[in-house]
Motif scaffolding. Structure first.
Motif, short mmCIF file in Angstrom:
data_model
loop_
_atom_site.label_atom_id
_atom_site.label_comp_id
_atom_site.label_asym_id
_atom_site.label_seq_id
_atom_site.Cartn_x
_atom_site.Cartn_y
_atom_site.Cartn_z
N GLY A 1 0.80 -1.21 0.00
CA GLY A 1 0.00 0.00 0.00
C GLY A 1 0.83 1.26 0.00
N ASN A 2 0.13 2.38 -0.16
CA ASN A 2 0.78 3.68 -0.20
C ASN A 2 0.20 4.58 0.88
OD1 ASN A 2 2.23 5.92 -0.91
ND2 ASN A 2 1.13 6.32 -2.80
N LYS A 3 -0.94 5.18 0.63
CA LYS A 3 -1.58 6.03 1.65
C LYS A 3 -2.03 5.21 2.85
CE LYS A 3 -2.29 10.28 1.04
NZ LYS A 3 -1.49 11.30 1.75
N VAL A 4 -2.58 4.04 2.56
CA VAL A 4 -2.92 3.08 3.62
C VAL A 4 -1.97 1.90 3.47
CG1 VAL A 4 -4.67 1.57 4.59
CG2 VAL A 4 -5.33 3.79 3.64
N LYS A 5 -1.14 1.66 4.48
CA LYS A 5 -0.16 0.59 4.42
C LYS A 5 -0.56 -0.54 5.36
CE LYS A 5 3.79 3.51 3.22
NZ LYS A 5 5.16 3.92 3.57
N VAL B 1 -1.48 -1.84 10.50
CA VAL B 1 -2.00 -0.97 9.45
C VAL B 1 -1.73 0.47 9.85
CG1 VAL B 1 -4.31 -0.91 10.49
CG2 VAL B 1 -4.04 -0.38 8.06
N SER B 2 -1.43 1.32 8.87
CA SER B 2 -1.20 2.74 9.15
C SER B 2 -1.72 3.56 7.98
CB SER B 2 0.29 3.02 9.36
OG SER B 2 1.02 2.79 8.18
N THR B 3 -2.10 4.79 8.26
CA THR B 3 -2.59 5.67 7.22
C THR B 3 -2.27 7.11 7.56
OG1 THR B 3 -4.56 6.34 5.95
CG2 THR B 3 -4.86 5.89 8.29
N ASP B 4 -2.07 7.93 6.54
CA ASP B 4 -1.86 9.36 6.70
C ASP B 4 -3.11 10.10 6.26
OD1 ASP B 4 0.84 9.37 7.63
OD2 ASP B 4 1.48 8.86 5.61
N MET B 5 -3.60 10.97 7.12
CA MET B 5 -4.79 11.77 6.84
C MET B 5 -4.46 13.23 7.10
SD MET B 5 -7.62 9.28 8.66
CE MET B 5 -8.96 10.39 8.22
N ASN C 1 -1.25 10.86 11.40
CA ASN C 1 -0.84 9.50 11.10
C ASN C 1 -1.47 8.59 12.13
OD1 ASN C 1 1.46 7.24 11.89
ND2 ASN C 1 1.12 7.46 9.70
N THR D 1 -2.20 4.54 13.47
CA THR D 1 -1.65 3.18 13.40
C THR D 1 -2.42 2.25 14.32
OG1 THR D 1 -0.05 3.61 15.18
CG2 THR D 1 0.67 4.05 12.92
#
Length: 414
Positions: free
Chosen positions: A219-223, A253-257, A261, A263
């Motif tokens: 993934g990219n934005k959501v890994k 799982v992690s995501t940037d918004m 960030n 996790t």
């Protein structure tokens, strides 16, 4: 200019010595053996003459002048790899990157890291005198990164530690070991790391040490990530033995918004063979975690992590907290490329039993859990020379021990 060099350049650009072209130089007559090649190269803008209209082919060129000719030929699409290799340093000074040659010559990249550190810890126990412990050491690491193909690298690392706080040479502490050996690359959209690599779990608060196994990230934005392996370095438990986990696996799982960030993850550590030694279910530990961090325009950040483990008793059967919260704040940050850059950080720790397997901090802490704080300053003195000073004040859970640690270091990279 030597005959062989002119002909080689001309052939590289598909030029025949018999090609007709206007005579650009007064000292190169039409009957000269290199007339056709020189005329064509001049017409293509690869070679030029002097202000008086002469070529002066008998004059010995400097390496810099020859590099200029090679650079122009490369810009025209000529296959001059051998010449570019010979004049690589001069081309580099001209700002010309020789991509094909770099790919060949830089098949193995060697980088290094050196750390000079000093640690001073005061251990306080109820009813006993304070214990004062210090350590001074030099750590050296040499990294080798070899390009296997366009998608995969092989990475290895040699590490040596010198204990300079002790006058006696200790062969165990000062040995050199091949500490990392792994493949890294991509399978489709998945990043794969396999071998002995450093595993960094829950921002290093749970585990930050080598793992023998495989790690996958997609993934990219959501890994989304997952791993499986054997942890090779674990904190001592009850002062004389490690947790001795021989298996570890987990998913996260992690995501940037925007500036946020987020996790979440689960990590499992087990060793059925260690049950008799550890007792009280310490051989089977699962840890849940969630975290959030906000970045303020890359100049500051504030984050918090919550963990909960399966363990709530120590090896003596005493009840201990199995919950953990770590709050971290940062301001700026030292950039090793920018002398004068600096950073500050501060942390509050309240970590429970089972949420500490191999912590990333430089302070002294307890495997039973601990509570306290840490703070640090880092500063770049010169390119690739970064200094740091850190302080930790931590109270052990399960007993009356507290540790106060001052850590300082100078790290260099090359």
């Amino acid at each position: 200019m030597q005959k062989s060099l002119v002909v080689a350049m001309a052939l590289a650009m598909g030029i025949s010595a018999s090609c007709a072209a206007a005579n650009p130089f007064s000292d190169v007559p039409a009957g000269h053996w290199a007339y056709g090649s020189i005329a064509k190269l001049a017409a293509a803008g690869v070679v030029d003459g002097y202000g008086d209209g002469t070529y002066r082919g008998d004059r010995l060129m400097t390496r810099y002048e020859m590099a200029q000719i090679v650079a122009r030929a490369m810009a025209k699409g000529a296959n001059v790899d051998r010449l570019a290799s010979e004049f690589a340093d001069e081309l580099d000074s001209l700002g010309v990157r020789v991509a094909k040659l770099e790919k060949k010559s830089d098949n193995v990249k060697v980088t290094g890291y050196g750390r000079f550190s000093y640690q001073d810890t005061t251990i306080k126990k109820s009813g006993t005198d304070d214990e004062h412990v210090y350590d001074a050491s030099i750590r050296s690491r040499i990294w080798f990164t070899g390009a296997v193909n366009d998608n995969w690298n092989y990475v290895g690392m040699l590490q040596n530690d010198h204990d300079i706080s002790n006058d006696m040479h200790n062969s165990t502490n000062e040995a050199t070991h091949f500490q990392r050996a792994y493949l890294e690359g991509r399978l489709g959209g998945m990043q794969v790391t396999a071998g002995r690599f450093n595993q960094f779990l829950v921002d290093g608060n749970l585990y930050d040490s080598p793992l023998d196994g495989v790690n996958l990230v997609y993934g990219n934005k959501v890994k989304v990530g997952a791993y499986y392996g054997r942890p090779t370095d674990q904190v001592e438990y009850d002062g004389d033995q490690g947790f001795d986990y021989n298996k570890a696996w987990g998913a996260n799982v992690s995501t940037d918004m925007g500036g946020f960030n987020l996790t979440a993850g689960y990590d499992k550590f087990t060793n059925s063979e260690a049950k008799a030694d550890l007792g009280s279910g310490l051989d089977d530990n699962g840890v849940w975690n969630v975290g959030a961090k906000y970045n303020f325009n890359d100049k500051a950040s504030l984050g918090a992590i919550y963990m909960k483990s399966d363990l709530d008793v120590d090896s003596m059967g005493d009840n201990l907290s199995n919950k953990s919260i770590v709050v971290t704040g940062t301001i700026m940050g030292a950039d090793e490329e920018k002398p004068g850059s600096w950073g500050l950080w501060g942390k509050f720790y309240d970590q429970g039993m089972g949420t500490v397997i191999a912590h990333t901090m430089n302070g002294a802490y307890s495997a039973n859990g601990f509570k306290g704080w840490g703070a640090g300053l880092n500063y770049t003195f010169a390119p690739h020379m970064v200094g740091a000073v850190e302080y930790y004040d931590l109270d052990h859970k399960g007993d009356s021990t507290s540790d106060k640690t001052i850590w300082s270091e100078l790290a260099v990279t090359f």
